[in-house]
Each structure stands twice: as C-alpha cells, then as structure tokens.
Design a protein around this motif. Sequence first.
Motif, PDB file in Angstrom:
ATOM      1  N   ARG A 137     144.616  83.076 -59.626  1.00  0.00           N
ATOM      2  CA  ARG A 137     145.230  84.309 -59.158  1.00  0.00           C
ATOM      3  C   ARG A 137     146.425  83.992 -58.249  1.00  0.00           C
ATOM      4  N   ASP A 138     146.268  82.972 -57.397  1.00  0.00           N
ATOM      5  CA  ASP A 138     147.386  82.549 -56.537  1.00  0.00           C
ATOM      6  C   ASP A 138     148.552  82.033 -57.377  1.00  0.00           C
ATOM      7  N   LEU A 139     148.249  81.284 -58.440  1.00  0.00           N
ATOM      8  CA  LEU A 139     149.305  80.793 -59.320  1.00  0.00           C
ATOM      9  C   LEU A 139     150.063  81.966 -59.946  1.00  0.00           C
ATOM     10  N   LEU A 140     149.332  82.955 -60.422  1.00  0.00           N
ATOM     11  CA  LEU A 140     149.977  84.116 -61.036  1.00  0.00           C
ATOM     12  C   LEU A 140     150.818  84.887 -60.019  1.00  0.00           C
ATOM     13  N   ARG A 141     150.316  85.005 -58.798  1.00  0.00           N
ATOM     14  CA  ARG A 141     151.070  85.694 -57.745  1.00  0.00           C
ATOM     15  C   ARG A 141     152.351  84.928 -57.424  1.00  0.00           C
ATOM     16  N   LEU A 142     152.241  83.599 -57.330  1.00  0.00           N
ATOM     17  CA  LEU A 142     153.422  82.782 -57.034  1.00  0.00           C
ATOM     18  C   LEU A 142     154.430  82.809 -58.181  1.00  0.00           C
ATOM     19  N   ALA A 143     153.925  82.865 -59.413  1.00  0.00           N
ATOM     20  CA  ALA A 143     154.812  82.855 -60.578  1.00  0.00           C
ATOM     21  C   ALA A 143     155.525  84.192 -60.755  1.00  0.00           C
ATOM     22  N   GLY A 144     154.957  85.248 -60.204  1.00  0.00           N
ATOM     23  CA  GLY A 144     155.580  86.565 -60.353  1.00  0.00           C
ATOM     24  C   GLY A 144     155.523  87.013 -61.804  1.00  0.00           C
TER      25      GLY A 144
ATOM     26  N   PHE B   7     155.826  76.012 -55.558  1.00  0.00           N
ATOM     27  CA  PHE B   7     154.630  76.766 -55.179  1.00  0.00           C
ATOM     28  C   PHE B   7     153.802  75.973 -54.163  1.00  0.00           C
ATOM     29  N   VAL B   8     153.647  74.670 -54.429  1.00  0.00           N
ATOM     30  CA  VAL B   8     152.880  73.820 -53.515  1.00  0.00           C
ATOM     31  C   VAL B   8     153.562  73.779 -52.147  1.00  0.00           C
ATOM     32  N   ALA B   9     154.875  73.661 -52.145  1.00  0.00           N
ATOM     33  CA  ALA B   9     155.615  73.631 -50.875  1.00  0.00           C
ATOM     34  C   ALA B   9     155.440  74.946 -50.128  1.00  0.00           C
ATOM     35  N   ARG B  10     155.445  76.047 -50.849  1.00  0.00           N
ATOM     36  CA  ARG B  10     155.264  77.350 -50.204  1.00  0.00           C
ATOM     37  C   ARG B  10     153.860  77.469 -49.607  1.00  0.00           C
ATOM     38  N   LEU B  11     152.846  77.012 -50.338  1.00  0.00           N
ATOM     39  CA  LEU B  11     151.477  77.062 -49.830  1.00  0.00           C
ATOM     40  C   LEU B  11     151.323  76.165 -48.603  1.00  0.00           C
TER      41      LEU B  11
ATOM     42  N   GLY C 269     152.931  77.565 -45.647  1.00  0.00           N
ATOM     43  CA  GLY C 269     152.153  78.691 -45.133  1.00  0.00           C
ATOM     44  C   GLY C 269     150.922  78.263 -44.360  1.00  0.00           C
ATOM     45  N   GLY C 270     150.717  76.959 -44.226  1.00  0.00           N
ATOM     46  CA  GLY C 270     149.608  76.465 -43.421  1.00  0.00           C
ATOM     47  C   GLY C 270     148.393  76.021 -44.198  1.00  0.00           C
ATOM     48  N   LEU C 271     148.440  76.040 -45.524  1.00  0.00           N
ATOM     49  CA  LEU C 271     147.290  75.610 -46.314  1.00  0.00           C
ATOM     50  C   LEU C 271     147.180  74.092 -46.258  1.00  0.00           C
ATOM     51  N   GLY C 272     145.978  73.581 -46.086  1.00  0.00           N
ATOM     52  CA  GLY C 272     145.739  72.150 -45.941  1.00  0.00           C
ATOM     53  C   GLY C 272     145.801  71.406 -47.266  1.00  0.00           C
ATOM     54  N   GLY C 273     145.887  70.099 -47.165  1.00  0.00           N
ATOM     55  CA  GLY C 273     145.990  69.242 -48.342  1.00  0.00           C
ATOM     56  C   GLY C 273     144.809  69.348 -49.283  1.00  0.00           C
ATOM     57  N   ARG C 274     143.604  69.453 -48.740  1.00  0.00           N
ATOM     58  CA  ARG C 274     142.416  69.540 -49.605  1.00  0.00           C
ATOM     59  C   ARG C 274     142.400  70.843 -50.393  1.00  0.00           C
ATOM     60  N   SER C 275     142.779  71.930 -49.744  1.00  0.00           N
ATOM     61  CA  SER C 275     142.806  73.219 -50.442  1.00  0.00           C
ATOM     62  C   SER C 275     143.871  73.220 -51.529  1.00  0.00           C
ATOM     63  N   ILE C 276     145.015  72.629 -51.243  1.00  0.00           N
ATOM     64  CA  ILE C 276     146.080  72.543 -52.244  1.00  0.00           C
ATOM     65  C   ILE C 276     145.647  71.639 -53.387  1.00  0.00           C
ATOM     66  N   ALA C 277     144.928  70.560 -53.078  1.00  0.00           N
ATOM     67  CA  ALA C 277     144.430  69.667 -54.135  1.00  0.00           C
ATOM     68  C   ALA C 277     143.487  70.415 -55.067  1.00  0.00           C
ATOM     69  N   ARG C 278     142.629  71.280 -54.509  1.00  0.00           N
ATOM     70  CA  ARG C 278     141.727  72.062 -55.360  1.00  0.00           C
ATOM     71  C   ARG C 278     142.511  73.039 -56.218  1.00  0.00           C
ATOM     72  N   LYS C 279     143.528  73.677 -55.632  1.00  0.00           N
ATOM     73  CA  LYS C 279     144.370  74.598 -56.406  1.00  0.00           C
ATOM     74  C   LYS C 279     145.034  73.853 -57.557  1.00  0.00           C
ATOM     75  N   LEU C 280     145.576  72.679 -57.270  1.00  0.00           N
ATOM     76  CA  LEU C 280     146.215  71.893 -58.330  1.00  0.00           C
ATOM     77  C   LEU C 280     145.215  71.510 -59.413  1.00  0.00           C
ATOM     78  N   SER C 281     144.000  71.209 -59.026  1.00  0.00           N
ATOM     79  CA  SER C 281     142.967  70.889 -60.010  1.00  0.00           C
ATOM     80  C   SER C 281     142.690  72.094 -60.907  1.00  0.00           C
ATOM     81  N   ALA C 282     142.611  73.279 -60.310  1.00  0.00           N
ATOM     82  CA  ALA C 282     142.394  74.500 -61.103  1.00  0.00           C
ATOM     83  C   ALA C 282     143.584  74.753 -62.015  1.00  0.00           C
ATOM     84  N   TRP C 283     144.787  74.560 -61.509  1.00  0.00           N
ATOM     85  CA  TRP C 283     145.989  74.783 -62.322  1.00  0.00           C
ATOM     86  C   TRP C 283     146.055  73.790 -63.470  1.00  0.00           C
ATOM     87  N   ARG C 284     145.756  72.511 -63.195  1.00  0.00           N
ATOM     88  CA  ARG C 284     145.740  71.497 -64.254  1.00  0.00           C
ATOM     89  C   ARG C 284     144.743  71.884 -65.337  1.00  0.00           C
TER      90      ARG C 284
END
Length: 169
Positions: free
Chosen positions: A47-54, A69-73, A76-91
Amino acid sequence: MTVPRRIPDPETPDPVIDCRLAGYLSHLTHERRLAAHTVENYTRDVRDLLRLAGKAPLESLGVHDLRRFVARLHGGGLGGRSIARKLSAWRSLFNYLARDYGLKVNPAAGLKAPKSPKRLPASLTPDDTARLLDGDAGDDPVAVRDKALFELIYSSGLRLAEAAGLDPV
C-alpha cells in the motif's frame, strides 16, 4: 487465519491492480504460507508503494523511482529494518508480477536498505558490578573460580568471548 481479499486503498481504484494484488496476497498466504501478521505487514508495505507511486503503473516503475521512494521513507524517519522489510515486500510483489503477469524487470532486485545503527550491548550498573565483585565466594572451588574470572574480566576489560577463549595453564 483471515486474509484480506484485496488491499483496501482509496488511491488505487483500478480493478486490474486490485485483481493482481488480491492474487499476490493469495500467493503469500497459500503458496508461500506466510504468517497472517507477515501478510498484513506486506499488505501495508505494498500500500505504501502504491501511495508513493501515485498514478504511475507498477510496470513503469524503475530502480531510480524505488530509490527515490526509499530516500523519502528514510527522510521521513523510517528505520533501516523497516525499509528492508518494505523492500522485501516490494521485491516479492515484483517477482510475483513477473511470474504471473510477465513483468520483465524487477526494479527492487538490487536495492538495499539504509544501514541501521548498531546498538551497544547492555552493561552492568556500578552497583551491580560492585555486588558481583564483592560477594563472598566461600569454600566452593567453582564459586572461587567464577569470582576470579569476574575480576579478571572486569579489571582487564575482556569481552566474554575473549575470556571464554583463554587457555588454562
């Protein structure tokens, strides 16, 4: 286990996207047999990916878009582990789209999350250290050995692994 049939997102009214994402969630639940909590997290991440993609279709996203998108997250204060999980979901989503819908390139394939700061190990308070070192070992040989080892570690600054690797002479 309740699995959402689709990702409820008012910004993605496109029924084609809804159908593909429902298939992706089914893939996560039934084929990969991920836990319900993991599926919920991946749902939020997509859902975050879709929101970022517009309004940009997923097929048109490139590596540079996902880096932005990763730079924006991260900004915005999101930590490395949370971004790693997002990237895993996106992959995982892009792999699914490649497998079932012929997507040619996975733009998330080589992306890495920003590094998370390493946490320092917890240390004893001065009072705890004093109690540990001032205790009476008595006549028990094991207690005498342990007290001597504690004093050696404390006075020399050895790490536990270094103390465990010492050769008795």
